[in-house]
Design an enzyme around this catalytic site. Sequence first.
Site, PDB file in Angstrom:
ATOM      1  CD1 TRP A  98      -4.406   3.455  -3.148  1.00 18.94           C
ATOM      2  CD2 TRP A  98      -3.628   5.405  -2.411  1.00 18.94           C
ATOM      3  NE1 TRP A  98      -4.083   3.295  -1.820  1.00 18.94           N
ATOM      4  CE2 TRP A  98      -3.606   4.478  -1.333  1.00 18.94           C
ATOM      5  CE3 TRP A  98      -3.196   6.701  -2.177  1.00 18.94           C
ATOM      6  CZ2 TRP A  98      -3.156   4.806  -0.065  1.00 18.94           C
ATOM      7  CZ3 TRP A  98      -2.751   7.040  -0.906  1.00 18.94           C
ATOM      8  CH2 TRP A  98      -2.731   6.086   0.130  1.00 18.94           C
ATOM      9  N   GLY A  99      -2.859   4.760  -8.235  1.00 11.05           N
ATOM     10  CA  GLY A  99      -2.712   5.440  -9.514  1.00 11.05           C
ATOM     11  C   GLY A  99      -1.925   6.728  -9.444  1.00 11.05           C
ATOM     12  CG  ASP A 149      -9.473   1.321  -1.070  1.00 15.22           C
ATOM     13  OD1 ASP A 149      -8.413   1.222  -1.706  1.00 15.22           O
ATOM     14  OD2 ASP A 149      -9.589   0.959   0.111  1.00 15.22           O
ATOM     15  CG  ASP A 209      -2.329   0.493   0.904  1.00 17.93           C
ATOM     16  OD1 ASP A 209      -2.442   1.401   0.067  1.00 17.93           O
ATOM     17  OD2 ASP A 209      -3.300  -0.006   1.505  1.00 17.93           O
TER      18      ASP A 209
END
Length: 523
Positions: free
Chosen positions: A194-195, A215, A159
């Site tokens: 998350w791009g 998400d 993450d």
Amino acid sequence: MKRLLRAALTAVLVAAVVPVVLTLAAPAQALENGLGRTPQLGWNNWNSFGCDVNESLVRQTADVMVSSGMAAAGYTYVNIDDCWSEWNRDAGGNLVASRTKFPSGMKALADYVHGKGLKIGIYSSAGLTTCAGFPAGLGNEQRDADLWASWGIDYLKYDNCGDHQGRTAQDRYTAMRDALARTGRPILFAICNWGNDNVVQWGAATGNSWRTTGDIEGNWPSVMGILDAQPRYAGASRPGAWNDPDMLEVGHGLTDTESRAHFSLWALLNAPLLAGNDLRTMTAATRDILTNTEVIAVNQDWGGRQGNRIVDNGNTEVWTKPMANGSVAVVLLNRGSGATTVSTTAAQIGLGSASSYSVRDLWAHTTGTSSGTISTSVPSHGAAMYVVSGGGGNPGSTFSLLNNESARCLDITGASQANGALAEIWDCNGQANQRFTATTAGELRVYDSTKCLDVMGGGTANGTAVAIWDCNGGANQRFTVNTDGTIRAVGSAKCLDAAGTANGTKTVIWDCNGGARQRWTRA
């Protein structure tokens, strides 16, 4: 805690990126760790359980993955998300699995999952802490990677939370990539930033997949918002390196109709298919969606590019994906609040002219024929999914290939039938050395199917020559004739390129760039 943080991020990220048109430079080559050659299939606990993860849940889920038929359908990974560890490392600096949640320890749990014929995944973050505040990987990459390898971990979701200490995302994720490689254990590396940070440019060389947005949530607007962010990334996907629009919400907050549409679209996108529902209590309808092997086969097939949207009429859309055998997978999507007819044609999806087309309905499991129109009534928030074959460029069809820049045809030099005779462009004349037959194996055969178009020596570098050779089934003899006119060499993921316009100009493979010299019209 993490869900609240990510919900906000999702809304911001998706809203922020939708109107932007992204121009991709040539992306990095795929990470060569031998993993993720097709999109990964599995399960992750976060969507349904959040931090309420424990040993019993993981064991029971592994059991159901087998008993439900999911394992037989291709699902492999049982992945543990955030909140699995103690709040602090031990005196030696090592992560410690929660003694209350995982009393048997992670090694014993991994052994149990492996005993089911499955693989197990773990979670960390490229910061000092995870999204839920537990100790994470930044600065401890090798220590953590070695520990996970000793436990038998097969998958890492990494993450982007916690203090980054001023280090760039590429630097932080590359550090973990290298640490995983040094363990000597094959561990699939799933980037979850998350791009952000232009991951589309470096993700392929760093991880086996990378998230493209924030998400996902178990509701239709979230699924559609994330879907809208995907077309810009289509050119970056390839075997070993996949765009990841986040986990599946099938059977979790969505109706069965919405779940079928969601699953169809994620399959078409060559996305990782990671179930996020409680497998132990899923309905028969949810199980049937997740184990639809015809839809999964579209996800696992690499025809040269991931699926993409070709028609956007507001609430109705058409999405297509080239298949390795020359057919085209099609999703007809209805985003609106009432049933409506959604249609396309064989010409629109890129198939050549033919009197009849085969249309396989992947949800009804029936095969029909069409003269060229594919049309059906699609329910609200629903989708129909087909594989359409027929026309030029499909198995069994014979055609010439007209280069769009030069208006000359792909030609075997001097009409030679010798191994190594080079492919070139020449004035179209309809002779046998300009006629190619597509096969179900993805070959382009010539001379009554005795020779195959071949990337010389199995090369993958820009400028490698294309010739003919005895057909041998090698990856360097497989090509995908795509709906956009490109012809992609499967072994290298590069495009057939005519580096000029004059008669006799030899053809090579080159990074796909969408130029006219890389586009061919079937005739």
